[in-house]
Design a protein around this motif. Structure first.
Motif, PDB file in Angstrom:
ATOM      1  N   ASP A 206       0.849  -1.195   0.000  1.00  0.00           N
ATOM      2  CA  ASP A 206       0.000   0.000   0.000  1.00  0.00           C
ATOM      3  C   ASP A 206       0.880   1.238   0.000  1.00  0.00           C
ATOM      4  O   ASP A 206       1.879   1.298   0.732  1.00  0.00           O
ATOM      5  N   ASP A 207       0.493   2.236  -0.769  1.00  0.00           N
ATOM      6  CA  ASP A 207       1.230   3.494  -0.794  1.00  0.00           C
ATOM      7  C   ASP A 207       0.536   4.479   0.143  1.00  0.00           C
ATOM      8  O   ASP A 207      -0.302   5.278  -0.265  1.00  0.00           O
ATOM      9  N   PHE A 208       0.878   4.386   1.429  1.00  0.00           N
ATOM     10  CA  PHE A 208       0.270   5.268   2.423  1.00  0.00           C
ATOM     11  C   PHE A 208       1.345   6.147   3.065  1.00  0.00           C
ATOM     12  O   PHE A 208       2.543   5.937   2.853  1.00  0.00           O
ATOM     13  N   LEU A 209       0.909   7.131   3.824  1.00  0.00           N
ATOM     14  CA  LEU A 209       1.844   8.086   4.419  1.00  0.00           C
ATOM     15  C   LEU A 209       2.464   7.528   5.690  1.00  0.00           C
ATOM     16  O   LEU A 209       1.775   7.340   6.701  1.00  0.00           O
ATOM     17  N   ILE A 210       3.760   7.254   5.639  1.00  0.00           N
ATOM     18  CA  ILE A 210       4.518   6.942   6.849  1.00  0.00           C
ATOM     19  C   ILE A 210       4.858   8.297   7.483  1.00  0.00           C
ATOM     20  O   ILE A 210       5.533   9.123   6.853  1.00  0.00           O
ATOM     21  N   PRO A 211       4.336   8.583   8.677  1.00  0.00           N
ATOM     22  CA  PRO A 211       4.360   9.952   9.203  1.00  0.00           C
ATOM     23  C   PRO A 211       5.728  10.624   9.225  1.00  0.00           C
ATOM     24  O   PRO A 211       5.825  11.852   9.106  1.00  0.00           O
ATOM     25  N   SER A 212       6.803   9.843   9.361  1.00  0.00           N
ATOM     26  CA  SER A 212       8.137  10.454   9.413  1.00  0.00           C
ATOM     27  C   SER A 212       8.496  11.179   8.117  1.00  0.00           C
ATOM     28  O   SER A 212       9.415  12.000   8.100  1.00  0.00           O
ATOM     29  N   ALA A 213       7.759  10.906   7.019  1.00  0.00           N
ATOM     30  CA  ALA A 213       8.016  11.618   5.768  1.00  0.00           C
ATOM     31  C   ALA A 213       7.616  13.088   5.851  1.00  0.00           C
ATOM     32  O   ALA A 213       8.041  13.894   5.029  1.00  0.00           O
ATOM     33  N   CYS A 214       6.791  13.436   6.851  1.00  0.00           N
ATOM     34  CA  CYS A 214       6.308  14.817   6.976  1.00  0.00           C
ATOM     35  C   CYS A 214       7.373  15.779   7.483  1.00  0.00           C
ATOM     36  O   CYS A 214       7.270  16.983   7.272  1.00  0.00           O
ATOM     37  N   LEU A 215       8.354  15.251   8.205  1.00  0.00           N
ATOM     38  CA  LEU A 215       9.384  16.104   8.801  1.00  0.00           C
ATOM     39  C   LEU A 215      10.762  15.619   8.367  1.00  0.00           C
ATOM     40  O   LEU A 215      10.897  14.546   7.782  1.00  0.00           O
ATOM     41  N   ASN A 216      11.760  16.397   8.680  1.00  0.00           N
ATOM     42  CA  ASN A 216      13.123  16.055   8.276  1.00  0.00           C
ATOM     43  C   ASN A 216      13.906  15.547   9.488  1.00  0.00           C
ATOM     44  O   ASN A 216      13.612  14.511  10.035  1.00  0.00           O
ATOM     45  N   SER A 217      14.915  16.311   9.919  1.00  0.00           N
ATOM     46  CA  SER A 217      15.769  15.831  11.008  1.00  0.00           C
ATOM     47  C   SER A 217      15.021  15.686  12.327  1.00  0.00           C
ATOM     48  O   SER A 217      15.389  14.872  13.171  1.00  0.00           O
ATOM     49  N   THR A 218      13.944  16.459  12.509  1.00  0.00           N
ATOM     50  CA  THR A 218      13.263  16.472  13.807  1.00  0.00           C
ATOM     51  C   THR A 218      12.459  15.203  14.075  1.00  0.00           C
ATOM     52  O   THR A 218      11.858  15.064  15.139  1.00  0.00           O
TER      53      THR A 218
END
Length: 369
Positions: A206-218
């Motif tokens: 499934d191509d879903f949003l893995i939440p860590s993609a929303c932010l960078n180093s933080t």
């Protein structure tokens, strides 16, 4: 195996028992470039690994997006982390050395390590090393790991697959290590989501949003993307990275791990069901996502494959840190793309319905040359 003189020094905000980054600390250097000017340099031939995008203090709307995505998808991420962790343990057992690809793979590696410790009472070594598209793995880091764990078996870990460039780079690097040093490694990449059909070791396609993609180093231990610039990295060094200590007050790295780890105890029934289902599937690598990318390049008259970023995670990153041209969306009603539509509206980026693809969406980067 040739001697490696690179030495480990702690970098990042994760505890060493969670992960050891095998990266040279370049925190004192100024390597960042503004998005537009950096995009022009990259498209004019500078390798993306020679510099870094600016790491901004996360805007409030991006933090809200992250928290909303984490709340929506924490159970789904946990489930598919566990599914891939069980496959790894079945294959390599207690000899496993988790080696996540910095930096998107790092939180996933920590989550796999946490689950296996909770379920089986084992504490696996976990390192995070650099891999650079078009160049390869940090072979100094690989040799350091194998010297430290001569009887271990490396399992490479990442967050998700896009068009498969990293999977192919990993395979090429493993082949070179075999030919040059006699080192034989498993080149399968373990990922939470494999919408590009690039590996057999995945939690879901499934191509879903893995939440860590929303932010960078933080959300990645305050560590930058990795750097390979010969002005700062010698032949006996690990690849480099920066540690953004100035962002400590907005570091969500530990929170992310804690929230998803807390879901593990709630999904035991679903795990058995998923593993049973997966054992009966005809799972093979086709790189079908790359065929989609080639078709998009032809239809939109794009000559550079690096201007096409398929998948929810990569599209999110295009909108957050690149110069987007337009966004292709498979289904406007899909819950997986609602944050994409929001970001497009905020940034005035064109959205186009494109139903015939493996991915939920695809980001096209503006040609700024």
């Amino acid at each position: 195996m040739e001697p490696v003189s690179a030495t480990y020094t702690k970098i990042g905000s994760y505890a060493e028992e969670d992960v050891k980054f095998l990266l040279k600390d370049l925190s004192a250097l100024s390597l960042e470039g503004e998005t537009e000017s950096r995009e022009k340099r990259i498209q004019s031939g500078e390798h993306y690994s020679e510099s870094l995008p600016v790491e901004y203090y996360p805007p409030q709307e991006y933090l809200e997006l992250f928290h909303r995505a984490l709340d929506d998808y924490k159970t789904k991420v946990a489930l598919h982390v566990v599914v891939v962790a069980e496959q790894i343990f079945k294959d390599k057992g207690e000899t496993t050395i988790l080696v996540s690809l910095a930096r998107a793979g790092t939180p996933i590696g920590i989550l796999i390590k946490n689950y296996l410790k909770l379920k089986y009472g084992i504490t696996l070594p976990h390192y995070s090393i650099s891999i650079i598209r078009g160049i390869g793995l940090d072979t100094n880091a690989v040799q350091y790991i194998l010297r430290s764990h001569p009887n271990g078996r490396i399992q490479f870990v990442d967050g998700w697959t896009g068009k498969g460039a990293i999977s192919l780079t990993l395979s090429e690097s493993c082949e070179q290590l075999k030919n040059m040093h006699g080192i034989e490694l498993d080149d399968r990449l373990a990922v939470v989501a494999d919408p590009g059909h690039c590996t057999t070791l995945f939690g879901t396609r499934d191509d879903f949003l893995i939440p860590s993609a929303c932010l960078n180093s933080t959300v990645s231990g305050l560590v930058s993307r990795t750097v390979l610039n010969q002005a700062y990295i010698g032949p006996n060094d690990f690849h480099g990275a920066k540690y953004y200590k100035e962002l400590e007050e907005v570091d969500l790295s530990h929170h992310y791990i804690e929230v998803i780890t807390n879901e593990f105890s709630k999904i035991e029934d679903k795990v058995s069901e998923q593993l049973q289902k997966k054992s009966t599937e005809d799972v093979h690598v086709s790189f079908s996502g790359y065929q989609t990318v080639k078709r998009i390049m032809e239809e939109f008259h794009l000559s550079d494959v690096n201007l096409v970023k398929p998948g929810v995670g990569e599209t999110t990153r295009v909108l957050l840190r690149r110069v987007p041209w337009k966004i292709l969306v498979k289904d406007m009603e899909s819950p997986y793309v609602q944050h994409i539509l929001m970001l497009c509206r905020e940034r005035n980026v064109e959205i186009e319905l494109y139903p015939h693809m493996d991915y939920s969406c695809c980001g096209l980067i503006k040609n700024v040359r």
